[in-house]
Design a protein around this motif. Structure first.
Motif, PDB file in Angstrom:
ATOM      1  N   PHE A   1       0.860  -1.177   0.000  1.00  0.00           N
ATOM      2  CA  PHE A   1       0.000   0.000   0.000  1.00  0.00           C
ATOM      3  C   PHE A   1       0.898   1.229   0.000  1.00  0.00           C
ATOM      4  N   GLY A   2       0.693   2.102  -0.979  1.00  0.00           N
ATOM      5  CA  GLY A   2       1.503   3.308  -1.072  1.00  0.00           C
ATOM      6  C   GLY A   2       0.646   4.545  -1.221  1.00  0.00           C
ATOM      7  N   LYS A   3       1.133   5.630  -0.657  1.00  0.00           N
ATOM      8  CA  LYS A   3       0.427   6.904  -0.760  1.00  0.00           C
ATOM      9  C   LYS A   3       1.296   7.883  -1.548  1.00  0.00           C
ATOM     10  N   VAL A   4       0.660   8.589  -2.478  1.00  0.00           N
ATOM     11  CA  VAL A   4       1.341   9.585  -3.291  1.00  0.00           C
ATOM     12  C   VAL A   4       0.764  10.948  -2.930  1.00  0.00           C
ATOM     13  N   ASP A   5       1.567  11.779  -2.291  1.00  0.00           N
ATOM     14  CA  ASP A   5       1.160  13.145  -1.948  1.00  0.00           C
ATOM     15  C   ASP A   5       1.238  13.976  -3.225  1.00  0.00           C
ATOM     16  N   THR A   6       0.075  14.325  -3.776  1.00  0.00           N
ATOM     17  CA  THR A   6       0.046  15.015  -5.061  1.00  0.00           C
ATOM     18  C   THR A   6       0.606  16.433  -4.987  1.00  0.00           C
ATOM     19  N   GLU A   7       0.666  17.006  -3.795  1.00  0.00           N
ATOM     20  CA  GLU A   7       1.275  18.330  -3.646  1.00  0.00           C
ATOM     21  C   GLU A   7       2.796  18.225  -3.724  1.00  0.00           C
ATOM     22  N   ASP A   8       3.350  17.209  -3.084  1.00  0.00           N
ATOM     23  CA  ASP A   8       4.791  17.005  -3.058  1.00  0.00           C
ATOM     24  C   ASP A   8       5.293  16.354  -4.344  1.00  0.00           C
ATOM     25  N   GLN A   9       4.475  15.534  -4.962  1.00  0.00           N
ATOM     26  CA  GLN A   9       4.859  14.764  -6.148  1.00  0.00           C
ATOM     27  C   GLN A   9       4.024  15.196  -7.360  1.00  0.00           C
ATOM     28  N   GLN A  10       4.068  16.488  -7.663  1.00  0.00           N
ATOM     29  CA  GLN A  10       3.231  17.026  -8.739  1.00  0.00           C
ATOM     30  C   GLN A  10       3.567  16.429 -10.102  1.00  0.00           C
ATOM     31  N   ALA A  11       4.845  16.214 -10.379  1.00  0.00           N
ATOM     32  CA  ALA A  11       5.226  15.642 -11.674  1.00  0.00           C
ATOM     33  C   ALA A  11       4.720  14.207 -11.797  1.00  0.00           C
ATOM     34  N   LEU A  12       4.816  13.429 -10.716  1.00  0.00           N
ATOM     35  CA  LEU A  12       4.329  12.056 -10.731  1.00  0.00           C
ATOM     36  C   LEU A  12       2.812  12.030 -10.902  1.00  0.00           C
ATOM     37  N   ALA A  13       2.115  12.910 -10.213  1.00  0.00           N
ATOM     38  CA  ALA A  13       0.662  12.988 -10.351  1.00  0.00           C
ATOM     39  C   ALA A  13       0.275  13.362 -11.779  1.00  0.00           C
ATOM     40  N   ALA A  14       1.023  14.269 -12.386  1.00  0.00           N
ATOM     41  CA  ALA A  14       0.750  14.665 -13.767  1.00  0.00           C
ATOM     42  C   ALA A  14       1.021  13.497 -14.715  1.00  0.00           C
ATOM     43  N   GLN A  15       2.116  12.793 -14.487  1.00  0.00           N
ATOM     44  CA  GLN A  15       2.460  11.638 -15.319  1.00  0.00           C
ATOM     45  C   GLN A  15       1.377  10.563 -15.217  1.00  0.00           C
ATOM     46  N   ALA A  16       0.798  10.393 -14.034  1.00  0.00           N
ATOM     47  CA  ALA A  16      -0.263   9.413 -13.822  1.00  0.00           C
ATOM     48  C   ALA A  16      -1.633   9.953 -14.253  1.00  0.00           C
ATOM     49  N   GLN A  17      -1.662  11.172 -14.759  1.00  0.00           N
ATOM     50  CA  GLN A  17      -2.885  11.821 -15.240  1.00  0.00           C
ATOM     51  C   GLN A  17      -3.956  11.892 -14.156  1.00  0.00           C
ATOM     52  N   ILE A  18      -3.531  12.296 -12.953  1.00  0.00           N
ATOM     53  CA  ILE A  18      -4.454  12.457 -11.839  1.00  0.00           C
ATOM     54  C   ILE A  18      -5.151  13.806 -11.991  1.00  0.00           C
ATOM     55  N   THR A  19      -6.466  13.781 -12.119  1.00  0.00           N
ATOM     56  CA  THR A  19      -7.225  15.015 -12.285  1.00  0.00           C
ATOM     57  C   THR A  19      -8.139  15.307 -11.107  1.00  0.00           C
ATOM     58  N   SER A  20      -8.366  14.302 -10.260  1.00  0.00           N
ATOM     59  CA  SER A  20      -9.126  14.527  -9.031  1.00  0.00           C
ATOM     60  C   SER A  20      -8.614  13.553  -7.976  1.00  0.00           C
ATOM     61  N   ILE A  21      -8.785  13.956  -6.733  1.00  0.00           N
ATOM     62  CA  ILE A  21      -8.296  13.129  -5.642  1.00  0.00           C
ATOM     63  C   ILE A  21      -9.397  12.940  -4.599  1.00  0.00           C
ATOM     64  N   PRO A  22      -9.358  11.861  -3.860  1.00  0.00           N
ATOM     65  CA  PRO A  22      -8.380  10.789  -3.980  1.00  0.00           C
ATOM     66  C   PRO A  22      -8.612   9.965  -5.245  1.00  0.00           C
ATOM     67  N   THR A  23      -7.529   9.442  -5.785  1.00  0.00           N
ATOM     68  CA  THR A  23      -7.603   8.483  -6.884  1.00  0.00           C
ATOM     69  C   THR A  23      -6.863   7.231  -6.447  1.00  0.00           C
ATOM     70  N   LEU A  24      -7.508   6.101  -6.639  1.00  0.00           N
ATOM     71  CA  LEU A  24      -6.886   4.811  -6.351  1.00  0.00           C
ATOM     72  C   LEU A  24      -6.430   4.168  -7.644  1.00  0.00           C
TER      73      LEU A  24
END
Length: 127
Positions: free
Chosen positions: A52-75
């Protein structure tokens, strides 16, 4: 197993080195993220065979963008390095447990066969 922090540096290795990986893309200011956090944490303790891993979208903005995260939480759930589930929104505990059971029960040979068929069909459409 305790929940681990996922960053751009360990994202790929976490997925490639583990059988089942559940990622929660979240932010501290997100109310639904905070509501879902105890459910995620409890599941991580109940399922030591799953990472189980958590991705802080504020701290990891590039990773969130690469994963195409547009709303949170996203599993996002990976099994054998294949993305088998992706959905935005918090889940109630029973639904999350149900999801984990369904992911565990997947016939991965059948999943790989379906992916190969889809790729072959897409290639034929482009020819």
């Amino acid at each position: 197993m305790a929940t681990i922090e996922i960053t751009a540096e360990n994202f790929e290795s976490t997925i490639s080195e583990n059988g089942t990986v559940v990622l929660d893309f979240w932010a501290s200011w997100c109310g639904p993220c905070r509501q879902f956090a105890p459910t995620f944490s409890k599941a991580s303790e109940s399922h030591p065979e799953i990472v189980f891993g958590k991705v802080d979208t504020e701290d990891q903005q590039a990773l969130a963008a690469q994963a195409q995260i547009t709303s949170i939480p996203t599993l996002m759930v990976f099994r054998d390095q294949i993305l088998v589930y992706r959905n935005a929104g918090a889940m109630p505990p029973a639904a999350f447990e149900d999801l984990l059971g369904k992911v565990n029960a997947l016939d991965m040979d059948d999943v790989r066969r379906q992916i190969a068929e889809q790729e072959a069909s897409a290639a034929a459409d482009q020819a």
